[in-house]
Write a protein that holds these residues in place. Structure first.
Motif, PDB file in Angstrom:
ATOM      1  N   LEU A   1       0.837  -1.204   0.000  1.00  0.00           N
ATOM      2  CA  LEU A   1       0.000   0.000   0.000  1.00  0.00           C
ATOM      3  C   LEU A   1       0.870   1.253   0.000  1.00  0.00           C
ATOM      4  N   PHE A   2       1.899   1.267   0.842  1.00  0.00           N
ATOM      5  CA  PHE A   2       2.812   2.417   0.876  1.00  0.00           C
ATOM      6  C   PHE A   2       3.453   2.636  -0.484  1.00  0.00           C
ATOM      7  N   ASN A   3       3.816   1.538  -1.152  1.00  0.00           N
ATOM      8  CA  ASN A   3       4.446   1.642  -2.465  1.00  0.00           C
ATOM      9  C   ASN A   3       3.522   2.238  -3.515  1.00  0.00           C
ATOM     10  N   LEU A   4       2.220   2.248  -3.253  1.00  0.00           N
ATOM     11  CA  LEU A   4       1.261   2.802  -4.207  1.00  0.00           C
ATOM     12  C   LEU A   4       1.079   4.308  -4.044  1.00  0.00           C
ATOM     13  N   ALA A   5       1.802   4.917  -3.102  1.00  0.00           N
ATOM     14  CA  ALA A   5       1.769   6.386  -3.004  1.00  0.00           C
ATOM     15  C   ALA A   5       2.232   6.968  -4.338  1.00  0.00           C
ATOM     16  N   PRO A   6       1.456   7.875  -4.923  1.00  0.00           N
ATOM     17  CA  PRO A   6       1.755   8.333  -6.291  1.00  0.00           C
ATOM     18  C   PRO A   6       2.861   9.383  -6.364  1.00  0.00           C
ATOM     19  N   VAL A   7       4.062   8.972  -6.036  1.00  0.00           N
ATOM     20  CA  VAL A   7       5.158   9.939  -6.041  1.00  0.00           C
ATOM     21  C   VAL A   7       6.477   9.257  -6.366  1.00  0.00           C
ATOM     22  N   GLY A   8       7.345  10.000  -7.031  1.00  0.00           N
ATOM     23  CA  GLY A   8       8.724   9.606  -7.260  1.00  0.00           C
ATOM     24  C   GLY A   8       8.908   8.234  -7.859  1.00  0.00           C
TER      25      GLY A   8
ATOM     26  N   ARG B   1       4.896   5.594 -10.695  1.00  0.00           N
ATOM     27  CA  ARG B   1       4.984   5.081 -12.059  1.00  0.00           C
ATOM     28  C   ARG B   1       3.593   4.781 -12.626  1.00  0.00           C
ATOM     29  N   ILE B   2       2.718   4.279 -11.764  1.00  0.00           N
ATOM     30  CA  ILE B   2       1.377   3.904 -12.225  1.00  0.00           C
ATOM     31  C   ILE B   2       0.583   5.120 -12.681  1.00  0.00           C
ATOM     32  N   VAL B   3       0.651   6.208 -11.903  1.00  0.00           N
ATOM     33  CA  VAL B   3      -0.194   7.364 -12.237  1.00  0.00           C
ATOM     34  C   VAL B   3       0.300   8.139 -13.447  1.00  0.00           C
TER      35      VAL B   3
ATOM     36  N   TRP C   1      -0.077  14.946 -12.693  1.00  0.00           N
ATOM     37  CA  TRP C   1      -0.360  15.910 -11.628  1.00  0.00           C
ATOM     38  C   TRP C   1      -0.681  15.210 -10.310  1.00  0.00           C
ATOM     39  N   LEU C   2      -0.997  13.925 -10.374  1.00  0.00           N
ATOM     40  CA  LEU C   2      -1.217  13.159  -9.138  1.00  0.00           C
ATOM     41  C   LEU C   2       0.071  13.015  -8.335  1.00  0.00           C
ATOM     42  N   TRP C   3       1.209  13.300  -8.964  1.00  0.00           N
ATOM     43  CA  TRP C   3       2.472  13.288  -8.217  1.00  0.00           C
ATOM     44  C   TRP C   3       2.415  14.297  -7.077  1.00  0.00           C
ATOM     45  N   LEU C   4       1.682  15.410  -7.275  1.00  0.00           N
ATOM     46  CA  LEU C   4       1.566  16.422  -6.217  1.00  0.00           C
ATOM     47  C   LEU C   4       0.793  15.869  -5.020  1.00  0.00           C
ATOM     48  N   VAL C   5      -0.217  15.032  -5.284  1.00  0.00           N
ATOM     49  CA  VAL C   5      -0.958  14.382  -4.206  1.00  0.00           C
ATOM     50  C   VAL C   5      -0.014  13.483  -3.411  1.00  0.00           C
ATOM     51  N   GLY C   6       0.787  12.704  -4.128  1.00  0.00           N
ATOM     52  CA  GLY C   6       1.755  11.830  -3.476  1.00  0.00           C
ATOM     53  C   GLY C   6       2.779  12.620  -2.683  1.00  0.00           C
ATOM     54  N   LEU C   7       3.191  13.759  -3.222  1.00  0.00           N
ATOM     55  CA  LEU C   7       4.151  14.613  -2.525  1.00  0.00           C
ATOM     56  C   LEU C   7       3.593  15.076  -1.188  1.00  0.00           C
TER      57      LEU C   7
END
Length: 243
Positions: A138-145, A151-153, A159-165
């Motif tokens: 689950l942690f690995n599914l954070a949409p960042v870096g 990678r998935i998003v 722009w979902l990278w900002l959510v992960g950030l």
């Protein structure tokens, strides 16, 4: 007779020697990780934990192979998990997302098997492995870096990278540690890329069809829901362990 024997032996040994560096690289780093984790959690939990990481990385490897990408063998890094090096970059965001989600999908299956063993045997170690496996995937599914979610998003919206950030930054503020800080640092180039002008080639990289986007979205958010459910079902209350 001796010459024939050594000739046959050559055909057996040469292929084995070809894979020796791979065995040493993957097997050696696996043993190192088991040794390090065993100092904190005991040998058998450490073995199970490393096997779960291996299953996760195998998911990435199988997905990359299916898509025709050349990949290296997994290398284990204590407290960082493991990595497989892509020897060629994905051609587009759809391919990158498929490789990214392959690890959590197989990793979730591995954690589910641990929970089934826990239910059948009643051994709390397997319950602990299941919960840990569900959480880490689950942690690995954070949409960042460089996390799998990042990678998935790429196939949904960069722009979902900002959510992960925001998620990882919040975790870092509440529970500061080296790994979270490293994730933030490694995420910086992709975050900055959102705000600069892109070349035609970079824009084409993120072009996916609506069907591909909806398919990946269903897989991504469905897997998140499944992992949250898995954590809930495999959680062992502290009072039960004390009892």
């Amino acid at each position: 007779m001796a010459l024939k024997f050594f000739a046959k032996l050559k055909f057996i040994l040469l292929p084995a020697l070809k894979f020796l560096p791979v065995l040493l690289k993957t097997g050696g780093t696996m043993l190192l990780s088991v040794w390090v984790y065993a100092m904190y959690w005991g040998v058998w939990f450490a073995v199970g934990f490393v096997v779960l990481i291996f299953i996760h990385e195998t998911g990435h490897l199988l997905a990359a192979k299916r898509l025709g990408l050349k990949v290296g063998a997994p290398v284990f890094i204590p407290f960082m998990g493991a990595v497989i090096a892509l020897k060629e970059a994905p051609r587009n965001a759809w391919i990158e997302a498929q490789v990214g989600i392959g690890g959590p999908m197989l990793g979730t299956l591995g954690a589910a098997v641990c929970e089934m063993i826990h239910i059948v045997t009643g051994n709390p170690m397997y319950g602990g492995l299941a919960y840990t496996g569900f959480f880490l995937n689950l942690f690995n599914l954070a949409p960042v870096g460089f996390l799998d979610g990042g990678r998935i998003v790429t196939a949904l919206s960069p722009w979902l990278w900002l959510v992960g950030l925001v998620i990882v930054l919040g975790m870092t503020i509440m529970h500061p540690n080296f790994i979270l800080i490293l994730i933030l640092i490694a995420s910086a180039p992709r975050i900055f890329s959102l705000f600069r002008r892109k070349t035609d080639e970079e824009r084409r990289y993120f072009e996916v069809t609506p069907q591909q986007r909806w398919t990946m979205a269903a897989m991504y958010f469905g897997l998140i829901a499944l992992l949250v459910l898995g954590m809930h079902l495999s959680h062992i209350p502290r009072e039960s362990l004390q009892g």
